[in-house]
Design a protein around this motif. Structure first.
Motif, PDB file in Angstrom:
ATOM      1  N   ILE A 182       1.023  -1.308   0.043  1.00 39.84           N
ATOM      2  CA  ILE A 182      -0.018   0.048  -0.112  1.00 39.84           C
ATOM      3  C   ILE A 182       0.775   1.066  -0.113  1.00 39.84           C
ATOM      4  CG2 ILE A 182      -1.822   1.225   1.466  1.00 39.84           C
ATOM      5  CD1 ILE A 182      -2.444  -1.582   2.479  1.00 39.84           C
ATOM      6  N   GLY A 183       0.832   2.021  -1.231  1.00 39.38           N
ATOM      7  CA  GLY A 183       1.689   3.167  -1.156  1.00 39.38           C
ATOM      8  C   GLY A 183       0.981   4.356  -0.926  1.00 39.38           C
ATOM      9  N   LEU A 249       5.361   9.173  -5.697  1.00 40.11           N
ATOM     10  CA  LEU A 249       4.851   7.558  -6.120  1.00 40.11           C
ATOM     11  C   LEU A 249       6.125   6.881  -6.860  1.00 40.11           C
ATOM     12  CD1 LEU A 249       1.337   8.212  -7.416  1.00 40.11           C
ATOM     13  CD2 LEU A 249       1.960   7.113  -5.278  1.00 40.11           C
ATOM     14  N   ASN A 250       6.931   7.404  -7.441  1.00 40.39           N
ATOM     15  CA  ASN A 250       8.105   6.750  -8.003  1.00 40.39           C
ATOM     16  C   ASN A 250       8.895   6.312  -7.013  1.00 40.39           C
ATOM     17  OD1 ASN A 250       7.095   6.694 -10.795  1.00 40.39           O
ATOM     18  ND2 ASN A 250       8.125   8.820 -11.153  1.00 40.39           N
ATOM     19  N   GLN A 251       9.275   7.029  -6.129  1.00 45.04           N
ATOM     20  CA  GLN A 251      10.202   6.649  -4.988  1.00 45.04           C
ATOM     21  C   GLN A 251       9.507   5.513  -4.226  1.00 45.04           C
ATOM     22  OE1 GLN A 251      13.224   8.159  -4.650  1.00 45.04           O
ATOM     23  NE2 GLN A 251      12.322   8.950  -6.680  1.00 45.04           N
ATOM     24  N   LEU A 261       0.830  -3.062  -6.057  1.00 52.56           N
ATOM     25  CA  LEU A 261       1.136  -1.797  -5.338  1.00 52.56           C
ATOM     26  C   LEU A 261      -0.483  -0.775  -5.390  1.00 52.56           C
ATOM     27  CD1 LEU A 261       2.622   0.440  -4.267  1.00 52.56           C
ATOM     28  CD2 LEU A 261       3.295   1.440  -6.504  1.00 52.56           C
ATOM     29  N   MET A 262      -0.652  -0.983  -4.380  1.00 51.54           N
ATOM     30  CA  MET A 262      -2.094  -0.151  -4.279  1.00 51.54           C
ATOM     31  C   MET A 262      -2.016   1.170  -3.764  1.00 51.54           C
ATOM     32  SD  MET A 262      -5.396  -1.035  -1.890  1.00 51.54           S
ATOM     33  CE  MET A 262      -6.565  -0.463  -2.174  1.00 51.54           C
ATOM     34  N   GLU A 263      -2.395   2.262  -4.563  1.00 53.04           N
ATOM     35  CA  GLU A 263      -2.117   3.421  -4.492  1.00 53.04           C
ATOM     36  C   GLU A 263      -3.207   4.043  -3.282  1.00 53.04           C
ATOM     37  OE1 GLU A 263      -2.170   8.035  -6.549  1.00 53.04           O
ATOM     38  OE2 GLU A 263      -2.102   6.092  -7.830  1.00 53.04           O
ATOM     39  N   LEU A 264      -2.981   4.609  -2.205  1.00 49.51           N
ATOM     40  CA  LEU A 264      -4.018   5.317  -1.086  1.00 49.51           C
ATOM     41  C   LEU A 264      -3.332   6.553  -0.994  1.00 49.51           C
ATOM     42  CD1 LEU A 264      -6.104   4.781   0.739  1.00 49.51           C
ATOM     43  CD2 LEU A 264      -4.506   4.073   2.187  1.00 49.51           C
ATOM     44  N   ASP A 265      -4.380   7.460  -1.244  1.00 46.84           N
ATOM     45  CA  ASP A 265      -4.340   9.144  -0.978  1.00 46.84           C
ATOM     46  C   ASP A 265      -4.334   9.110   0.524  1.00 46.84           C
ATOM     47  OD1 ASP A 265      -3.976   9.641  -3.596  1.00 46.84           O
ATOM     48  OD2 ASP A 265      -6.190  10.528  -3.808  1.00 46.84           O
ATOM     49  N   SER A 266      -3.579  10.133   1.118  1.00 51.55           N
ATOM     50  CA  SER A 266      -3.406  10.360   2.734  1.00 51.55           C
ATOM     51  C   SER A 266      -4.725  11.051   3.216  1.00 51.55           C
ATOM     52  CB  SER A 266      -2.087  11.254   2.989  1.00 51.55           C
ATOM     53  OG  SER A 266      -2.087  12.414   2.032  1.00 51.55           O
ATOM     54  N   ASP A 267      -5.576  11.247   2.433  1.00 47.51           N
ATOM     55  CA  ASP A 267      -6.777  11.901   2.857  1.00 47.51           C
ATOM     56  C   ASP A 267      -8.033  10.894   2.819  1.00 47.51           C
ATOM     57  OD1 ASP A 267      -6.627  12.198   0.204  1.00 47.51           O
ATOM     58  OD2 ASP A 267      -7.469  14.436   0.190  1.00 47.51           O
ATOM     59  N   ASP A 268      -7.680   9.629   2.271  1.00 50.85           N
ATOM     60  CA  ASP A 268      -8.753   8.694   1.984  1.00 50.85           C
ATOM     61  C   ASP A 268      -8.343   7.495   2.928  1.00 50.85           C
ATOM     62  OD1 ASP A 268      -9.612  10.271  -0.056  1.00 50.85           O
ATOM     63  OD2 ASP A 268      -8.867   9.171  -1.584  1.00 50.85           O
ATOM     64  N   TRP A 269      -9.207   6.671   2.826  1.00 49.01           N
ATOM     65  CA  TRP A 269      -9.029   5.331   3.604  1.00 49.01           C
ATOM     66  C   TRP A 269      -9.540   4.188   3.098  1.00 49.01           C
ATOM     67  CZ3 TRP A 269     -12.825   9.104   4.723  1.00 49.01           C
ATOM     68  CH2 TRP A 269     -13.963   8.624   5.190  1.00 49.01           C
ATOM     69  N   LEU A 270      -9.435   2.769   3.541  1.00 50.01           N
ATOM     70  CA  LEU A 270      -9.485   1.484   3.031  1.00 50.01           C
ATOM     71  C   LEU A 270     -10.747   0.926   3.988  1.00 50.01           C
ATOM     72  CD1 LEU A 270      -6.169  -0.103   2.256  1.00 50.01           C
ATOM     73  CD2 LEU A 270      -7.700   1.148   0.641  1.00 50.01           C
ATOM     74  N   VAL A 330     -12.331  10.839 -11.800  1.00 54.04           N
ATOM     75  CA  VAL A 330     -11.582   9.939 -10.958  1.00 54.04           C
ATOM     76  C   VAL A 330     -11.983   8.333 -10.795  1.00 54.04           C
ATOM     77  CG1 VAL A 330     -10.965   9.562  -8.494  1.00 54.04           C
ATOM     78  CG2 VAL A 330     -11.306  11.815  -9.207  1.00 54.04           C
ATOM     79  N   VAL A 331     -10.984   7.346 -10.746  1.00 52.95           N
ATOM     80  CA  VAL A 331     -10.822   5.990 -10.830  1.00 52.95           C
ATOM     81  C   VAL A 331     -10.263   5.725  -9.726  1.00 52.95           C
ATOM     82  CG1 VAL A 331     -10.348   3.994 -12.026  1.00 52.95           C
ATOM     83  CG2 VAL A 331     -10.901   5.807 -13.572  1.00 52.95           C
ATOM     84  N   CYS A 332     -10.902   4.931  -8.786  1.00 45.52           N
ATOM     85  CA  CYS A 332     -10.322   4.415  -7.636  1.00 45.52           C
ATOM     86  C   CYS A 332     -11.272   3.464  -7.224  1.00 45.52           C
ATOM     87  CB  CYS A 332     -10.054   5.504  -6.477  1.00 45.52           C
ATOM     88  SG  CYS A 332     -11.406   6.251  -5.777  1.00 45.52           S
ATOM     89  N   PRO A 333     -10.391   2.212  -6.439  1.00 41.28           N
ATOM     90  CA  PRO A 333      -9.196   2.303  -6.132  1.00 41.28           C
ATOM     91  C   PRO A 333      -8.247   1.848  -7.542  1.00 41.28           C
ATOM     92  CG  PRO A 333     -10.056  -0.048  -5.552  1.00 41.28           C
ATOM     93  CD  PRO A 333     -11.179   0.841  -5.975  1.00 41.28           C
ATOM     94  N   ARG A 334      -6.876   2.176  -7.130  1.00 43.42           N
ATOM     95  CA  ARG A 334      -5.940   1.950  -8.124  1.00 43.42           C
ATOM     96  C   ARG A 334      -4.736   1.173  -7.623  1.00 43.42           C
ATOM     97  NH1 ARG A 334      -7.007   7.448  -8.042  1.00 43.42           N
ATOM     98  NH2 ARG A 334      -5.065   8.006  -7.226  1.00 43.42           N
ATOM     99  N   ILE A 335      -4.938  -0.097  -8.341  1.00 39.85           N
ATOM    100  CA  ILE A 335      -4.149  -1.008  -8.056  1.00 39.85           C
ATOM    101  C   ILE A 335      -3.115  -1.641  -9.264  1.00 39.85           C
ATOM    102  CG2 ILE A 335      -3.807  -3.361  -6.602  1.00 39.85           C
ATOM    103  CD1 ILE A 335      -6.831  -2.689  -5.798  1.00 39.85           C
ATOM    104  N   TYR A 336      -2.022  -1.449  -9.063  1.00 40.95           N
ATOM    105  CA  TYR A 336      -1.300  -1.842 -10.178  1.00 40.95           C
ATOM    106  C   TYR A 336      -0.095  -2.909 -10.162  1.00 40.95           C
ATOM    107  CZ  TYR A 336      -2.147   3.257 -10.502  1.00 40.95           C
ATOM    108  OH  TYR A 336      -2.692   4.546 -10.720  1.00 40.95           O
ATOM    109  N   SER A 337      -0.054  -3.619 -11.036  1.00 39.47           N
ATOM    110  CA  SER A 337       1.193  -4.511 -11.376  1.00 39.47           C
ATOM    111  C   SER A 337       2.495  -3.912 -11.239  1.00 39.47           C
ATOM    112  CB  SER A 337       1.001  -5.666 -12.717  1.00 39.47           C
ATOM    113  OG  SER A 337       2.264  -6.228 -12.944  1.00 39.47           O
ATOM    114  N   THR A 338       3.293  -4.096 -10.377  1.00 35.29           N
ATOM    115  CA  THR A 338       4.652  -3.482 -10.342  1.00 35.29           C
ATOM    116  C   THR A 338       5.559  -3.714 -11.491  1.00 35.29           C
ATOM    117  OG1 THR A 338       5.435  -5.311  -8.978  1.00 35.29           O
ATOM    118  CG2 THR A 338       4.792  -3.229  -7.673  1.00 35.29           C
TER     119      THR A 338
END
Length: 409
Positions: A182-183, A249-251, A261-270, A330-338
């Motif tokens: 989770i990034g 995100l690249n870091q 890799l699942m992207e999570l914004d710091s003002d959102d939640w799971l 907006v598309v979410c969640p966004r879960i990518y193959s690394t």
């Protein structure tokens, strides 16, 4: 004994509660709090002695005569228990708090954005003591069921209480090869980050790795993250200066060692079942050779001190990528193959806005152009928060038009 009434909307419901108290207990001190429940409760708590008991109720709740007798009868349990939890319609609400001067403080807005649950939140802090559970009618305390239509009380309870009070038991954590990272790329979001982190820690499936990149924040973010590094599943990275979302995100990707890799914004939640849902989708992922997972999401609108639930939002099909690009949907969640991210050089830090805005839409565009397969998850696992402080919200519409022309060159 000190009774605090948390007033929600109409003052007349508070009057009902006060009347029911004074009918049987004339000398009890009563306070009414209309906002910032956690902050104000902590102020009252700091003024009480070690032998005082604190009763916290909502406006509209009513008391019967034997409530106060039962409280006095249980005073001798103050060394053994945290307090008394009333069970009403299968819900557990801490109402009486023993030895308040030694208890853990009530959660304030930065930790608990849903202040209506300030009492329920205390149940996760048992430590060495337990709670006494009592039936509402037997104890003489009847919670109010009144709610305004827009509150969607039952729906919100089902979505939020499992994060505040997880009903699943987490086994000792010894994760060797998690499938999902989770990034979180964060900047100046310390006041919202704690809730985001709590939603990750309360996952029903503990097989995850969390990577947080602090993109040069100067607010409370550093202090918030200091407590998280104790968890072996959490890695915190810090940048010296703000470089933008794409760079952050690249870091995160550079330090990711999992296939997803699942992207999570710091003002959102799971949602609590988010990671489990991804694991359950692995069969479809292999069969369809998928590179990107997404789905529908829960939408919340942030007011001054309150989140309003707006329902489930339907994400567009990625086959409609041109429509998504044109509208900035907006598309979410966004879960990518690394592997897929690496193949297309991940997030773009160049261009008109240097990856500081709309980096998600641009990446989806390249994923589709590279014929990456996608899978939609069957149930929502992501909560998105709309608020005026978000970077995207602050960006002017003409900025998007200029950016759109730039990426299509």
């Amino acid at each position: 004994m000190h009774i605090v009434i948390l007033e929600k909307h109409e003052s007349w419901t508070t009057d009902l509660t006060i009347q029911s108290i004074k009918r049987y207990a004339l000398d009890i001190q009563i306070s009414v709090i209309k906002k910032d429940y956690g902050t104000e409760l902590n102020k009252i708590r700091s003024c009480l002695s070690d032998q005082d008991m604190l009763v916290v109720c909502q406006s509209g709740d009513t008391f019967q005569s034997h409530f106060f007798k039962m409280i006095e009868m249980n005073r001798h349990h103050m060394d053994l228990y945290c307090g008394i939890v009333i069970v009403y319609e299968e819900k557990k609400v801490p109402v009486v708090f023993f030895r308040v001067s030694n208890d853990i403080p009530f959660s304030e807005w930065d930790k608990l954005p849903f202040q209506r649950y300030v009492r329920e939140d205390q149940l996760q802090y048992s430590r060495d003591k337990q709670w006494m559970y009592c039936n509402a009618e037997e104890y003489g305390y009847i919670p109010s069921t009144r709610a305004l239509t827009w509150e969607k009380r039952e729906e919100v309870d089902k979505l939020i209480l499992p994060i505040i009070q997880p009903n699943h038991h987490l086994d000792p954590i010894n994760i060797v090869n998690p499938m999902v990272t989770i990034g979180i790329a964060t900047y100046q979001m310390g006041h919202m980050l704690m809730w985001t982190l709590q939603s990750v820690k309360n996952q029903t499936n503990p097989n995850w790795h969390l990577l947080v990149y602090d993109d040069g924040s100067t607010d409370s973010t550093t202090n918030v993250l200091q407590n998280e590094v104790r968890d072996p599943r959490v890695t915190v990275l810090r940048g010296k200066e703000n470089r933008g979302k794409a760079y952050a995100l690249n870091q995160i990707l550079k330090h990711t060692r999992t296939p997803w890799l699942m992207e999570l914004d710091s003002d959102d939640w799971l949602a609590p079942h988010a990671i489990q849902s991804i694991y359950e989708a692995t069969g479809r992922i292999k069969e369809d050779k998928a590179h990107f997972l997404y789905g529908n999401y829960y939408l919340w609108e942030q007011g001054k001190r309150e989140l309003r639930y707006r329902g489930v939002q339907i994400s567009p099909k990625l086959e409609q990528i041109e429509q998504i690009i044109q509208s900035g949907t907006v598309v979410c969640p966004r879960i990518y193959s690394t592997d897929a991210l690496t193949k297309i050089n991940a997030w773009n830090e160049e261009g008109l806005l240097e990856g500081r805005l709309y980096e998600d839409v641009e990446l989806l565009y390249r994923l589709k152009m590279n014929q990456m397969n996608t899978i939609s998850l069957p149930t929502p696992i992501y909560h998105r928060r709309l608020h005026s402080a978000s970077v995207t919200h602050q960006a002017k519409r003409n900025t998007y038009s200029k950016w759109l022309m730039d990426i299509k060159k």
